[in-house]
Design an enzyme around this catalytic site. Structure first.
Site, mmCIF file in Angstrom:
data_model
loop_
_atom_site.group_PDB
_atom_site.id
_atom_site.type_symbol
_atom_site.label_atom_id
_atom_site.label_comp_id
_atom_site.label_asym_id
_atom_site.label_seq_id
_atom_site.Cartn_x
_atom_site.Cartn_y
_atom_site.Cartn_z
ATOM 1 C CG HIS A 1 4.858 3.451 11.557
ATOM 2 N ND1 HIS A 1 4.166 4.575 11.167
ATOM 3 C CD2 HIS A 1 6.072 3.898 11.959
ATOM 4 C CE1 HIS A 1 4.910 5.641 11.329
ATOM 5 N NE2 HIS A 1 6.070 5.272 11.797
ATOM 6 C CB CYS B 1 9.490 6.254 6.998
ATOM 7 S SG CYS B 1 9.675 7.642 8.106
ATOM 8 C CG HIS C 1 10.613 3.677 12.212
ATOM 9 N ND1 HIS C 1 10.180 3.493 10.924
ATOM 10 C CD2 HIS C 1 10.042 4.828 12.642
ATOM 11 C CE1 HIS C 1 9.390 4.506 10.583
ATOM 12 N NE2 HIS C 1 9.288 5.326 11.611
ATOM 13 C CG HIS D 1 7.045 6.893 16.141
ATOM 14 N ND1 HIS D 1 8.120 7.741 16.081
ATOM 15 C CD2 HIS D 1 6.811 6.493 14.858
ATOM 16 C CE1 HIS D 1 8.510 7.872 14.815
ATOM 17 N NE2 HIS D 1 7.740 7.118 14.056
ATOM 18 C CG ASP E 1 0.274 -0.166 24.186
ATOM 19 O OD1 ASP E 1 1.266 0.476 23.801
ATOM 20 O OD2 ASP E 1 0.178 -0.646 25.332
ATOM 21 C CG HIS E 2 3.556 -3.053 23.932
ATOM 22 N ND1 HIS E 2 3.179 -1.882 24.536
ATOM 23 C CD2 HIS E 2 4.758 -3.380 24.490
ATOM 24 C CE1 HIS E 2 4.109 -1.536 25.427
ATOM 25 N NE2 HIS E 2 5.075 -2.419 25.411
ATOM 26 C CD GLU F 1 5.556 9.710 13.126
ATOM 27 O OE1 GLU F 1 4.804 9.177 12.293
ATOM 28 O OE2 GLU F 1 6.603 10.312 12.807
#
Lengths: 144, 144, 144, 144, 144, 144
Positions: free
Chosen positions: E14, E33, E39, E41, E79-80, E132
């Site tokens: 994100h 950010c 980047h 998580h 996810d991914h 996060e």
């Protein structure tokens, strides 16, 4: 050379019981672990392979493939099982048993994993570590 | 008011089996958990009490005392046991059973702990949380 | 000799993409990791140095100094970055790329850290371990 | 050969102070750790022994015995203690001190554990790892 | 009433970017950010449902069913993925965006999960917690 | 409303000692915690604020700001300190002391944090949780 590790968990029952001893001797040596109704753990297994990363993929091994090997060779046999009753290498006969201690589970998992990993190109099994609890773990790196 | 929590662990076996169903129905509902040889977990239990800290000691309750209560009332009965076979509240009769799910273990542990904690001055049991694995947990805060 | 380890974390994006393959082949080999919008992880890096503790300070190395080296050499470049787009050693050209797998990140971090640590007296870099998730990690101990 | 590890924790205070330096120099080198009132940690110690599992018990060593050795030799002396003030090997004299860094604690714990483990048959001490925090740990594998 | 929680993880990218601000303002408010390459998580999501355990199964809900709901409604979408680029509720238009902060991800996941869980008998969604990192998490318990 | 939590750690010493009791009584009540040389812990503090996410930033509060508040108000005073000797609210006088139990640390940290957070718009302090070890924690949610 890079050491690449994948971790998985399985939930299993076991007990510690030597069939050549009577109940008193088993309880003296094994304490509460000798309860024949069994008790259980969430085991964690860490499988480490070593090799050079493939220059095209960046992989020592494909981790999806390694996950599959771990599931086929170990988790299918051990997860949601009673190690003494459901797993052949820990079966108790009248005169002997390989007790499913953390040490012996690490060796047994190595024996299940090593042939499948050896058959793959470019990597070899380096170690198998098994955690019985976060406080107790055993690591096997193969025989001499 | 402060909420004070103490955590402990126990290792136990269990299976999910409803005695009024046949094997096929049990496996359909409970999957691998229906293996009658049992499987096991390292359970974590978190017991939370609430109250005002004593102005002299700074304690809501003495944590050594709380550890003793948890050991006497819960760990002595559940640790290194088979919940279905060794623990009365989860016994299977011909026609019924309280299945030792994480939900039911949280309720059962509450029932074991609440009288001993209620008998102590100045604090009351606020919640019991039970982790079956790091991914699954149930919390009970008492009945209405 | 003592092995002293310091752990740090960084949050980064990456994707797996080999520029000499088409999209179908990339997805076949790399699965969901081939999504060109990227995905990300909280990476953990463990840097281990070895040496004798200094008899005056008791330090193999000053851990504040080691923290600074890790921040300068690795975290400044990798944290809150897209590894493929922001980090030179993982740049994709028309004909090649070093895929930012966990294996390759461990090697790249070693190459960034080793000169700075070798320049300090009394300790040498022993290993770099990188966790992509708690389930997957790679360790590099230097070349032969 | 199998490597078997048991983990335990202890809570202790310490400070970093070299008696041949003045306060300014101590603070310059040791930063906030030089506060003479002390500060503290929850230390984790991992003791690894190696050997062949006994064919009768499946044990490299009896983990209850190892727990006892760790409690007698290390925890009794270090837990709920001030390492500089309560533990002989870290005492500060007018002219010298072994600073209780993580490195030196790992070496000192080895020296406490090694004779007791060497006296037992079939296993030897392989390594002692001490975590000061989850981010910092030191491992000692014995002298040459 | 029992509160039953299931935990899962997803890896996503994100960035924080408000389209009505220029780059300087975005960097001033969002710091690192705001890097438009993104980047990422390893997020952890904890979904808590509440209800009475079914007397026949001992389940508040079937955890295999809950796992399926979480996979269908949240993991398949997140996810991914790159949350800003791949997930509709976080899309950036010329004049607005719902920034994928931990707070907003918790609310968005609630909105995805709540209808599917409300449609099941006997339980209701109680809270959604999103981590996060291990240091930062947000919890949403539904609107008034 | 969303509950947003930030976690931090600090390392501190303390002892349990009531100045109106003699040594024997202190040891009887507080056990090993009564050692006047002190012992220590790695404490974890979780600060939870609640509010609506700002529609422009997606923040309940700016987590960098919250980190600064936690550092200024709590960590600067408690980290690498002896709580009884270095922190005013836990000072021992001849006739009284607020013992630095986990319960009292949670209340004291709340009193330090609450005014700074109340002065910020849009959020309020919801709870402060302090872990002395992973097994023991206290949570304070403010007075009535």
């Amino acid at each position: 050379m890079v050491f690449l590790t994948r971790r998985a968990t399985f939930s299993a029952s076991h007990y510690y019981w030597n069939p050549v001893w009577n109940a008193e001797k088993n309880e003296q040596v094994f304490g509460r672990c000798s309860n024949r109704n069994g008790h259980g753990h969430n085991y964690t297994i860490e499988v480490t392979v070593s090799g050079e990363p493939d220059p095209v993929t960046g992989f020592v091994v494909d981790l999806k493939w390694l996950k599959g090997v771990m599931e086929c060779e170990v988790l299918e046999a051990y997860d949601h099982r009673h190690l003494n009753l459901d797993v052949p290498e820990f079966a108790t006969t009248e005169s002997s048993a390989t007790i499913p201690t953390t040490e012996n589970i690490a060796i047994a998992a190595w024996k299940r994993l090593e042939p499948a990993i050896a058959a793959a190109q470019g990597a070899r099994l380096s170690s198998v570590r098994v955690y019985e609890t976060p406080e107790i773990f055993a690591e096997y790196r193969g025989g001499a």
